[in-house]
Each structure stands twice: as C-alpha cells, then as structure tokens.
Design an enzyme around this catalytic site. Sequence first.
Site, PDB file in Angstrom:
ATOM      1  CD  GLU A 150      -2.986  -1.131   2.261  1.00  0.00           C
ATOM      2  OE1 GLU A 150      -2.716  -0.600   3.346  1.00  0.00           O
ATOM      3  OE2 GLU A 150      -4.089  -1.661   2.023  1.00  0.00           O
ATOM      4  CG  ASP A 171      -7.950  -5.180   4.701  1.00  0.00           C
ATOM      5  OD1 ASP A 171      -7.518  -5.451   5.835  1.00  0.00           O
ATOM      6  OD2 ASP A 171      -7.911  -4.038   4.207  1.00  0.00           O
ATOM      7  CD  GLU A 188      -9.923  -1.134   7.971  1.00  0.00           C
ATOM      8  OE1 GLU A 188      -9.079  -1.770   8.620  1.00  0.00           O
ATOM      9  OE2 GLU A 188      -9.713  -0.678   6.828  1.00  0.00           O
TER      10      GLU A 188
HETATM   11  O1  GCW Z   1      -7.188  -2.666   6.190  1.00  0.00           O
HETATM   12  C1  GCW Z   1      -6.252  -1.846   5.596  1.00  0.00           C
HETATM   13  C2  GCW Z   1      -6.578  -0.528   6.183  1.00  0.00           C
HETATM   14  C3  GCW Z   1      -5.411   0.396   6.262  1.00  0.00           C
HETATM   15  C4  GCW Z   1      -4.302  -0.336   6.997  1.00  0.00           C
HETATM   16  C5  GCW Z   1      -3.931  -1.564   6.193  1.00  0.00           C
HETATM   17  C6  GCW Z   1      -2.899  -2.419   6.893  1.00  0.00           C
HETATM   18  C7  GCW Z   1      -2.738   0.623   8.505  1.00  0.00           C
HETATM   19  O2  GCW Z   1      -7.618   0.033   5.443  1.00  0.00           O
HETATM   20  O3  GCW Z   1      -5.832   1.538   6.959  1.00  0.00           O
HETATM   21  O4  GCW Z   1      -3.191   0.481   7.196  1.00  0.00           O
HETATM   22  O5  GCW Z   1      -5.043  -2.377   6.019  1.00  0.00           O
HETATM   23  O6  GCW Z   1      -3.313  -3.336   7.597  1.00  0.00           O
HETATM   24  O7  GCW Z   1      -1.727  -2.186   6.736  1.00  0.00           O
END
Ligand code: GCW
Length: 841
Positions: free
Chosen positions: A308, A387, A415
């Site tokens: 990311e 995720d 989340e």
């Molecule tokens: O789930 C995603 C989140 C990001 C997060 C990333 C991760 C901290 O949307 O906000 O970053 O995963 O776990 O690295």
Amino acid sequence: MRRSCTTRILLLVCALASIARAETGYDAWLRYEPIQAASVRALYDRLPATIVALDNSAVLSAAETEMLRGIRGMLGRTLRVAATVPSEDSIVLGTIASIQRVFPKLAERRGLTPDGFWLDSTALDGHNVLIVAGLNDRGVLYGVFALLRKLSLHERIDELDETESPIAPIRWVNEWDNLDGSIERGYAGRSIFFENNHVVPDLSRAGDYARLLASIGIDGCTVNNVNANPRILAADFLPQLARIADAFRPWGVRLSISVDFASPKTVGGLDTFDPLNARVANWWREKADEIYRAIPDFGGFVLKADSEGRVGPSVYGRTHADAADVLAQALRPHGGILIYRGFVYNHHMDWRDLKNDRARAAYDNFHSLDGKFDENAAVQIKYGPIDFQAREPVSPLFGALEHTNETIELQITQEYTGQQRHLCYLVPMWKEVLDFNLRVNDGDTPVKDIVAGRTFHRPLGGFVGVANVGRDPSWLGNELAMANLYGFGRLAWNPDLTARQITEEWTRSTFGNDANVVDTVMNLQLESWRAYEGYTGPLGLGTLTDILHSHYGPGIESAERNGWGQWIRADHEGIGMDRTVATGTGYIGQYPPQVAAMYESLATCPDNLLLFMHHVPYTHLLHSGKTVIQYVYDSHYEAAEEAQQFPEWWKTLRGRVDDQRYRDILAMLEYQAGHAIVWRDAICSWFLRVSGIPDAKGRAGHFPNRIEAESMQLNGYTVENVTPWEDASGGKAIECREPSKSCSAQFIFDGAPGWYDLDVQYFDVNTGAAEFKVYVGHQQVDYWTADAQLPATAPNGDSSTRRRISGLALRPKDEIRIEGIPNSGDTAAVDYVETVLRKAQ
Ligand code: GCW
C-alpha cells in the site's frame, strides 16, 4: 491538623471521582463491584487478611496493589501489607523460585512456561496460605488477575490448586496511532500516546491501558501506526518513547514500535536502505543498541514494507526475508523480535484479467521464502486473505510456512464491521478461524496450533490484535465493543476457551451477576456478528461497503473495476470470484489438498463462502435449497429484523444497569437498528436491479408506509441524486442548499387513526450540525441536531440515519412537516419518512 483534613478531603474527592468515573466504561471489566449477597461473601470469609510480596520489582508491586484494589472493591476490606511472611494466614505473591525458598516444604511445580502461574490454597506451617506464584514476575501479576477474576465471577477460591500457561509467547496489540495524535481506523477519539508529533505529557491513560492489557494476559503493545512515520526513530524521540515504556513496565507490557524501512536513509542520512548493504545493517544495529540503552525491555519492531505504497526491499530487488532479517539481527542480541507483516499485495492490479486475484498475494509473496526468516522474526498474517471482512476463509499462508514463525493478526477495531457504532462481537468469528483445521500434510493442524508454534515446533509465534483504543472514556467508544478486546486477550492466552465462556466472564465482570443482565448481554453479543454479516455481506462476498473511503456504509460497486482487488465480479447473470483451480484464479490450490478439495467442488463448498470461491448464477441453488438471490433478500430482511430487536432486548435491563451505560448503549443500539435498514435496503435494491429477479416474498423494492422526501411538497429543499444510488431510497434525497435559509418538506398523512412511530430517515454529515424540527399540523413534535460524528461529508449510506419519533397520535389528513436548518455544509438532507402503526385507535 489542617494537612490531614486536606488529605481526607482529597481522598474523598478521589473516591467520589472514581465512583463517578466508574460507569463511563473506563474501568471496563476491572470494576471490582462490591459483592453484596451474604452467601457469596461467605465464600471469602477465610481469605487471609495479610498479603506479602516476596520481591519489590515494579511488576510485583503492581500485582500487590492490584490485589489490594480488587479485595477493597469487592469485599470492602483493606489487606494488611507485610514485609515478610507473617505467622498468620496470608496471601503470598512471588515467583516459583522465591516461594520455594520461603516454603521449602512446598511440593515442586513443574510444567509452567514463561508468564504462566500457579494458584494454590494450602496449609503451611500451621497457617492457611494462598499462593500466587509465577514462573516470572509477569506470571505472578497474571495470577493475581486470574484470582480476582474468580472473585468477580463469585467462584470459590478455598481449594485452589491450578496452573495456567499461555499457549504462545507473542500476545501483542498493535495501535495504529499517528504521531500527530490521529489514529488510522480508530473510532474512539484521539491517541492516548501522541499529540503534535510528541508523546503526550500525561501518560496515565497509557498506564491504565497497560493494566487492562495485563489483566487479559497481553504482554506487548506496538504504539504507532504500521504506516510508520520515520520520526519514531529520531534520537530526540527516543526519550519520549522511553516514558511510554515506563508507564507500561509495571504491567509487564513491553513497548514495541512500527518502523519505516527507509529509515537508514531518511533518519540516518545514509544514501541507501538496501538491507544487504553493510552500512545499513550497521545503522539498524546501532539504532537497536541506542533503543535498548533507553528501554532495556523493548519488545521489537513491526515492519510493513512493499505494501500500500510503503517502501520495501523491492526497491533494491531484495526479498521480504532480507528485509526482515536485517532488522531481526539488530534486535537479536537484546532479545527483541521483528514482526514482518504478511499483508503485501499489489493495489494496482488489472481488474480486467480474470486470473488476477488479490487473495493469492500473501501466499505468493511469502511461501517460497519459508525458512529464510531469522529465528527472532515472525510473519504476521491477517486471518483472511483479503482484509478483515465480516467473513473470509482463513489465509492459506498459515499452512504454507513450516519453517517460519507466524503470528495471526486479528482486528479488534471494527474497521469493516461497523466501526464500534454497530455491535459486532467478533469472538465467535475468531474462534472459527482459530479452530479451522487446515490439514497441513493431512494432519490435524488447526490455525491456533500453527500460529502458537506448536504444529511445526517453532520457537516463537502468537497473536496480534489491532486495537486502536482512543481517548474516549470507554476506550473503544462503545462499552460493548470492549468485549472484543477482552476476548482477544483471552483467546491469545488460551484459544480453547469457548466463545460462551469468554462472553460470560466479560459480561459478569463488566455488568455484574444479575442473571437477566448476564443472559441478555450475552445474547446480544453472541448474536451480533451473525446479524452484522447477514445485513452487510452474505455468502462470502465480504462486507459490501465503500472500500475506497470510509469502509463503513454500503457501497457495493466500489469493490469493482479498480486496482484494489476486492472484486465480487457481479453482472446481470451471476456473481462471485471464481477462485477454483479448474477455471478460476487458482487461489483454492494454495490450501492443503483436503481443504482445497472441499472448496473446489460446488458440492462441498460451504454456503457461507460460496461467492468467495465460485462465480455462480443468481439462480444457483445453495445447500439450504434456496437460490443465491433469494438468500440475499432473506438474510438481509431477517438480520435487519434481528437488529431491530437489539434495543428492545436492551430495554429490558432498564434499572438493572447503571443509568449512564444504559443510555449510551441504548442510543448505540437504536442507531444500529436504523442503519441496519439502510444496509438492507441498499443491498436488496442493488441486487434487485442488477439481477432483475424479484424477491419471492415481495419485500425488496416495496416499501409500504414510506413517503419519499422527493415526493413531498418542498419549500426551499431541492431534489438531489445520491451516490451510490442504492444508498438512498429511490436514489434521491432532498437538500437545503441555501445556507442562510431553513427549508421544509411536508405531506398529508392518509393512514388510519392510531398511535404511530414516525421514522425520519435523514443524513448526518460531519461538516456541520443541521437542525431538524418536525410538526404535526401546528404542533412541534420533535427537534434534534444532526451532530453525530459519522464518516461522511455527503448524503450517502455512511450518513443515513434514522430518527424515530415514537408514540404519535396521527389522524387522516394530518399535515406532517419537516423543517431543516442547514449548518456549515450540512444540508439537513432527508431521504424519506415512514409511518409505522403501533396501535389502531
Ligand atoms: O485494512 C487496511 C486498512 C489500512 C491499513 C492496512 C494495513 C494501517 O484500510 O488503513 O493500514 O489495512 O493493515 O496495513
């Protein structure tokens, strides 16, 4: 005289303050509520009056203080603190070694592992002795919390002889706190650690948090975001971090930090951060040495790299193992650990290529590196391959690393599961994940044993929960959500505990032992995940939320046609990702053969993961005998209906729970009930339009008693399209876009006379606080300000909120009028009104 008076007043003030504070949720499950029932108090009649700690380390002092606090709270007695073992009955705290020195006759205890404890009520030298022994200091502290837990559950303690050891050494929480004080995916206020790029001056909350963590066996806390600010490693920041470590230390919680992989360059001034470069390795070594000089019990580093947008070893053509090992080697002489995140994937993937699949990424990136990670490194794997969705299969990577330490990453902060505004208790989900048998090498290999290091005899392993507590008094912004933190810790200690056991412990210590309260709260908790999954994303589709921004309300197509790879591949005929080996992405082939065979075949793939594994027509028949499309309608209507019951269940506890928590939780459950309808309608309308197949039960797309705002008589309000369309009833809302004016919308009620609930569905955006007034004829019947902090700046499924005005006597031809007063970008938007007859008159 004067002084003692001041002291007394101070004590009184403190005592009152702690009573006042007690029911904000701050004390969580450590309330130590006074035990009233004589029959229960009698269980503790013979509890010794004197306590002695055989050592004066910070951890043992904390253990002793906690014991005093708990006994004071629950039994109203102040234990006498002795410096040496007295010649009377006593409670003795100490490590096994020191206890055996004092009581050489005591039978030897074997089999404890580090952090384990032994509770023993025994007779020694003619006295009753209650022994709380640990293999190390931390174990003693955990023993004290275990003993106090027994009291809060009203269990006997007079015939104790039990030992417990944790299943794994790594039991950490990660906090995604930024140094500026914000928290990524945090839903409970700002950071308790940082503000303005500094550590906050008052760390009392950090200490109180460590106490909560210790009480459930958590031994490490990573305090900053995995998307790490390099400043965390700056020399002037280190003394500040050391202050956090000081606050944690009495509770046996080791501080760790997330680091940025480019730090040798950005912080250290080198011209490279290549992990194989000797100067880089040296820089990490010196940095680790410097940290350990300030924080001797430092836990280690967490690293998110090549993910990311974070830089990583790929910049230099190096592997994840190269990156992990350079840090691990720097930490190793000091006993530190490097945790490397397995959450690595390409977020610019071509969605048109049907063979592309984000779910494959963790396995594809790591399995060939098995055995290349140092012994003090571990790969941290999210429970599912995507995720933190409301439902995912377990990540196949767990089964693919036989020569590498692993930790499992679970998410306490909700989340994708309602952001603590929805009750969604995740322990039942985590249990399914941890108990899932991957059948590696055709053996019995549940995930919990693999990550604990048992299956492949690894030296390290464990459990990491992303917690993201904030400054909200209740830590997670919602008292009920604290059960997720509690449950995480308990499972990390012993994943064989059942969800019911954990829930019952948490409920009794959080709300007391009233049987009605215990039953109701447990039911709410244990039903909530199934309900949340049911109204958000069925059959393994994941949470059908806006994945591009808020991760909160419905936003189905945000998953499609972009590089993020959360595709659901829906068209007019069918839906689901084909991940089979035969015709799809081949993801299923990453599982060991028995599990792969189960998922590959439509005949054996479980319904709840069907659309994760297969692409099928809407008319495909599930094992349950329903079609996919009918299941979608049914699950959304049933689960949203169940959510309507949550506040009703809670209301039965009025007077049995303190007022503040009663009101806070009721408000939250009422909000959730309204938002569950937003979800239900969005998903059902979307599936109805895309599939063209009606709901056999005639519900989807039909809303009796609903009056769309756009069909009302409008004064100042204008009709606007909502994006995505499914987030508003009829795809439209009315907005009052002239800031200086108030606007109104009215309609004539034409139902039968009776008592009604009037539901006003409006949009509460966070740019301002619009006001609403509702009139029946000339009579104002309600007023509210739309000032909730929802993650939305526009009318959509994140901001859509229900206001229920209950108990209104309506008559045919009544004129119902809503007046909206906009405020600073909040346009007092309205979606619809529903009149629900409660009793004819
Ligand atoms: O789930 C995603 C989140 C990001 C997060 C990333 C991760 C901290 O949307 O906000 O970053 O995963 O776990 O690295």
